[in-house]
Design an enzyme around this catalytic site. Structure first.
Site, PDB file in Angstrom:
ATOM      1  CB  SER A   3      -0.927  -0.075   1.156  1.00  0.00           C
ATOM      2  OG  SER A   3      -1.972   0.781   1.044  1.00  0.00           O
ATOM      3  CD1 TRP A  63      -7.457   4.527  -2.258  1.00  0.00           C
ATOM      4  CD2 TRP A  63      -8.854   5.764  -3.451  1.00  0.00           C
ATOM      5  NE1 TRP A  63      -7.249   5.878  -2.090  1.00  0.00           N
ATOM      6  CE2 TRP A  63      -8.058   6.703  -2.799  1.00  0.00           C
ATOM      7  CE3 TRP A  63     -10.145   6.437  -4.283  1.00  0.00           C
ATOM      8  CZ2 TRP A  63      -8.253   8.112  -2.482  1.00  0.00           C
ATOM      9  CZ3 TRP A  63     -10.106   7.952  -4.119  1.00  0.00           C
ATOM     10  CH2 TRP A  63      -9.297   8.734  -3.368  1.00  0.00           C
ATOM     11  CG  HIS A  79      -5.302  -2.921   1.137  1.00  0.00           C
ATOM     12  ND1 HIS A  79      -4.540  -2.928  -0.240  1.00  0.00           N
ATOM     13  CD2 HIS A  79      -4.655  -1.710   1.749  1.00  0.00           C
ATOM     14  CE1 HIS A  79      -3.741  -1.779  -0.202  1.00  0.00           C
ATOM     15  NE2 HIS A  79      -3.807  -1.287   0.884  1.00  0.00           N
TER      16      HIS A  79
END
Ligand SMILES: *[C@@H]1O[C@H](CO)[C@@H](O)[C@H](O)[C@H]1NC(C)=O
Ligand SMILES: *[C@@H]1O[C@H](CO)[C@@H](O)[C@H](O)[C@H]1NC(C)=O
Ligand SMILES: *[C@@H]1O[C@H](CO)[C@@H](O)[C@H](O)[C@H]1NC(C)=O
Ligand SMILES: *[C@@H]1O[C@H](CO)[C@@H](O)[C@H](O)[C@H]1NC(C)=O
Length: 396
Positions: A208, A307, A343
């Site tokens: 991330s 996103w 995620h």
């Protein structure tokens, strides 16, 4: 005495690849405007072509300069640090860097394999690792947030050890500060044989926001042989231009104009582009991926989060792979996009592919790393008229 004939001289000139005495100068780019990904194989002057390996060295340096000036901020590494002191005990590398009479100290920890005697291959974890690390590899945990803060607020700009050393008004965003520190970890390991790390077998990974940082570190630290950005999204493996396009189709994706409001990963130098048009950037993140070439780069994505802009990442990394192709190393850049999962949780879907990259680049195994797989069924080729209207040379 031997006087070479004119023919002999000409023949030699034709045989030898042209060595660039000087890299082309960077022109004034105030009116630069390019709706496609900038051609990796044409200098930013708009006409000089990249045909040889020497040309590529110049072009790579040009991309590095442009990215520092316009997006990431300056890597304060030329000249190298005035002083770097390192001590090692048990599992901690204590690194003190001195510049202009100021010093900072940081202390990455190393988790060693439980068997074997080393020197070991290693992966530097940008704020830790969230990929499964096979036995036989040391994990170097780097606390990137202490080096440069990344709280989701503009108030974290200029906060952290890096800024204590270089001043809170240093142009670097957080990611460039982390890359600087990764370079210092490599310096420290080079001076510390007792740490038993094989310097020719060190990679970097993060997920991330830390995956964005892992890619920047891989681009700016050429001693790293393997870079594994995981679900890094915008600011990492995504293209600014393609993310703008994806958002324009109604898919809620992080873009340049959002990211500069959200965090301090980038230099404030980037605001002028984020606030106007990313078409004004004389590079994009395919350029960042290309800086890693021909070293190992394994891009891990997750299709479940709009996103993160998975199509944007796919397009940028296929475009970056053109640099690998030109250098004769197509299979050193792998792209893997899995179906949805939580995620930063690593899915089985990508296990064999990750193992192939780690085995090749950290254990010298002859694995098949020719990986270009997306569960998103995306199509992106180079050349293509919309995003990559350029030819890929075979560099000599
Ligand atoms: C850039 O070029 C495109 C296409 O030629 C044009 O539509 C756009 O307005 C230009 N943008 C800027 C910032 O000049
Ligand atoms: C960009 O926009 C932000 C928010 O509107 C503003 O704070 C900043 O000063 C702008 N920067 C530049 C360079 O235009
Ligand atoms: C992806 O998976 C996560 C975790 O299981 C879930 O929260 C999310 O809703 C999923 N997204 C989609 C698009 O299915
Ligand atoms: C990709 O194609 C497969 C096979 O046609 C299909 O099952 C899958 O839903 C597609 N995935 C996406 C994200 O469109």
């Amino acid at each position: 005495m031997f006087y070479p004939t004119l023919q002999a001289v000409l023949a030699l000139c034709l045989l030898l690849p042209a060595v660039r005495a000087q890299c082309p100068a960077i022109p004034d780019l105030a009116s630069y405007n390019n709706t496609a990904l900038p051609d990796l194989f044409t200098f930013v002057d708009g006409h000089t072509k990249v045909l040889t390996l020497d040309d590529w060295a110049c072009r790579r340096a040009e991309i590095s300069t442009l990215m520092q000036i316009n997006e990431l901020g300056t890597l304060p590494d030329d000249p190298p640090p005035e002083a770097l002191d390192v001590s090692f005990s048990e599992d901690t590398l204590t690194i003190t860097v001195t510049e202009g009479g100021k010093s900072i100290t940081f202390a990455p920890t190393i988790t060693y394999p439980t068997t074997g005697t080393g020197p070991f291959p290693a992966i530097i974890g940008m704020g830790g690792v969230s990929i499964p690390i096979p036995s036989g590899i040391a994990i170097i945990n780097f606390d990137n947030e202490a080096m440069a803060n990344q709280d989701s607020s503009p108030a974290s700009r200029g906060v952290g050890l890096f800024f204590d050393l270089f001043g809170s008004d240093a142009s670097a965003g957080a990611m460039m500060a982390w890359a600087w520190a990764v370079r210092r970890i490599m310096d420290a390991l080079e001076r510390t044989p007792a740490a038993k790390i094989n310097l020719a077998k060190v990679g970097v990974s993060g997920c991330s926001r830390d995956g964005k940082g892992a890619l920047v570190a891989g681009a700016f630290e050429p001693r790293l042989v393997l870079t594994i950005p995981q679900e890094s999204g915008s600011g990492g493996t995504d293209s600014w231009r393609i993310s703008d396009y994806v958002l324009s189709t109604g898919i809620l994706t992080q873009t340049a104009s959002e990211i500069v409001q959200e965090n301090v990963w980038l230099s404030t130098n980037f605001d002028q582009f984020a606030n106007t048009s990313t078409d004004r950037l004389p590079f994009d993140h395919h350029s960042l991926g290309a800086m890693v070439a021909p070293r190992g780069l394994f891009v891990i994505d997750n299709l479940g989060y709009d996103w993160l802009g998975p199509f944007s990442s796919y397009g940028a990394m296929v475009a970056a792979r053109a640099a690998y192709q030109a250098l004769g190393a197509t299979d050193s850049l792998g792209i893997s996009q899995s179906p949805n999962h939580t995620h930063c949780e690593f899915p089985d879907y990508q296990q064999d592919q990750l193992s192939a990259f780690i085995d090749k680049f950290l254990f010298d195994q002859p694995t098949d790393t020719n990986i270009d797989q997306t569960a998103g069924n995306y199509t992106f080729v180079v050349p293509n008229a919309r995003w990559a209207p350029w030819r890929v040379p075979k560099l000599i």
